[in-house]
Design a protein around this motif. Sequence first.
Motif, PDB file in Angstrom:
ATOM      1  N   GLU A   1       0.834  -1.206   0.000  1.00  0.00           N
ATOM      2  CA  GLU A   1       0.000   0.000   0.000  1.00  0.00           C
ATOM      3  C   GLU A   1       0.866   1.254   0.000  1.00  0.00           C
ATOM      4  O   GLU A   1       0.565   2.224  -0.684  1.00  0.00           O
TER       5      GLU A   1
ATOM      6  N   LYS B   1       2.726   1.989  -3.504  1.00  0.00           N
ATOM      7  CA  LYS B   1       1.869   2.344  -4.638  1.00  0.00           C
ATOM      8  C   LYS B   1       2.356   1.692  -5.929  1.00  0.00           C
ATOM      9  O   LYS B   1       2.667   2.357  -6.924  1.00  0.00           O
TER      10      LYS B   1
ATOM     11  N   THR C   1       2.265  -0.864  -9.309  1.00  0.00           N
ATOM     12  CA  THR C   1       1.304  -1.230 -10.347  1.00  0.00           C
ATOM     13  C   THR C   1       0.748  -2.611 -10.006  1.00  0.00           C
ATOM     14  O   THR C   1       1.296  -3.329  -9.165  1.00  0.00           O
ATOM     15  N   GLU C   2      -0.295  -2.989 -10.691  1.00  0.00           N
ATOM     16  CA  GLU C   2      -0.891  -4.309 -10.447  1.00  0.00           C
ATOM     17  C   GLU C   2       0.114  -5.425 -10.743  1.00  0.00           C
ATOM     18  O   GLU C   2       0.248  -6.372  -9.970  1.00  0.00           O
ATOM     19  N   ASN C   3       0.851  -5.312 -11.860  1.00  0.00           N
ATOM     20  CA  ASN C   3       1.850  -6.328 -12.213  1.00  0.00           C
ATOM     21  C   ASN C   3       2.948  -6.419 -11.155  1.00  0.00           C
ATOM     22  O   ASN C   3       3.398  -7.513 -10.805  1.00  0.00           O
TER      23      ASN C   3
ATOM     24  N   THR D   1       2.713  -5.541  -7.991  1.00  0.00           N
ATOM     25  CA  THR D   1       2.118  -6.095  -6.772  1.00  0.00           C
ATOM     26  C   THR D   1       2.033  -7.611  -6.862  1.00  0.00           C
ATOM     27  O   THR D   1       2.370  -8.315  -5.909  1.00  0.00           O
ATOM     28  N   VAL D   2       1.627  -8.115  -8.015  1.00  0.00           N
ATOM     29  CA  VAL D   2       1.551  -9.569  -8.231  1.00  0.00           C
ATOM     30  C   VAL D   2       2.941 -10.177  -8.094  1.00  0.00           C
ATOM     31  O   VAL D   2       3.126 -11.189  -7.409  1.00  0.00           O
TER      32      VAL D   2
END
Length: 141
Positions: A33, A36, A38-40, A42-43
């Motif tokens: 969190e 911040k 990106t989705e990629n 974070t994965v």
Amino acid sequence: MGRRAARETAMKLLYQLEIQRDDREQQVQYVLEEEKLTENDTVYVNEVINGVYSKIEEIDALIEKHAKGWKINRISKVDLSILRLSIYEVCFREDIPFNVSINEAVELAKKYSTEDAGSFVNGILGKVSKIFPVHVDGSNE
């Protein structure tokens, strides 16, 4: 953010988890969190953290086998975090070229550890590489 920065975040998280052995999921969630990502990214960070911990006995056995004269508890926590991350990528991720994992690990060691850490990390990863053959294009077999 990019893979390099996500890898750095994952290494820092592995280090933090080595120091603070509190709730792993809570620490990971907090960092993700705050960063911040990106989705990629974070994965990637989630997969690496969970992957390292699911394979930690195998990874640590490889480190001890190839770090002649060094027990896990004698290796600095920063170097250990870098080695765990890189060995996980080399051994258990097919989407990351072998040479990229090693180069990135050496750069992290130079940035976050001692003067000799890059050579130490490179030496261990070089020995691990002999166990996991590499294709000409740099990807794992």
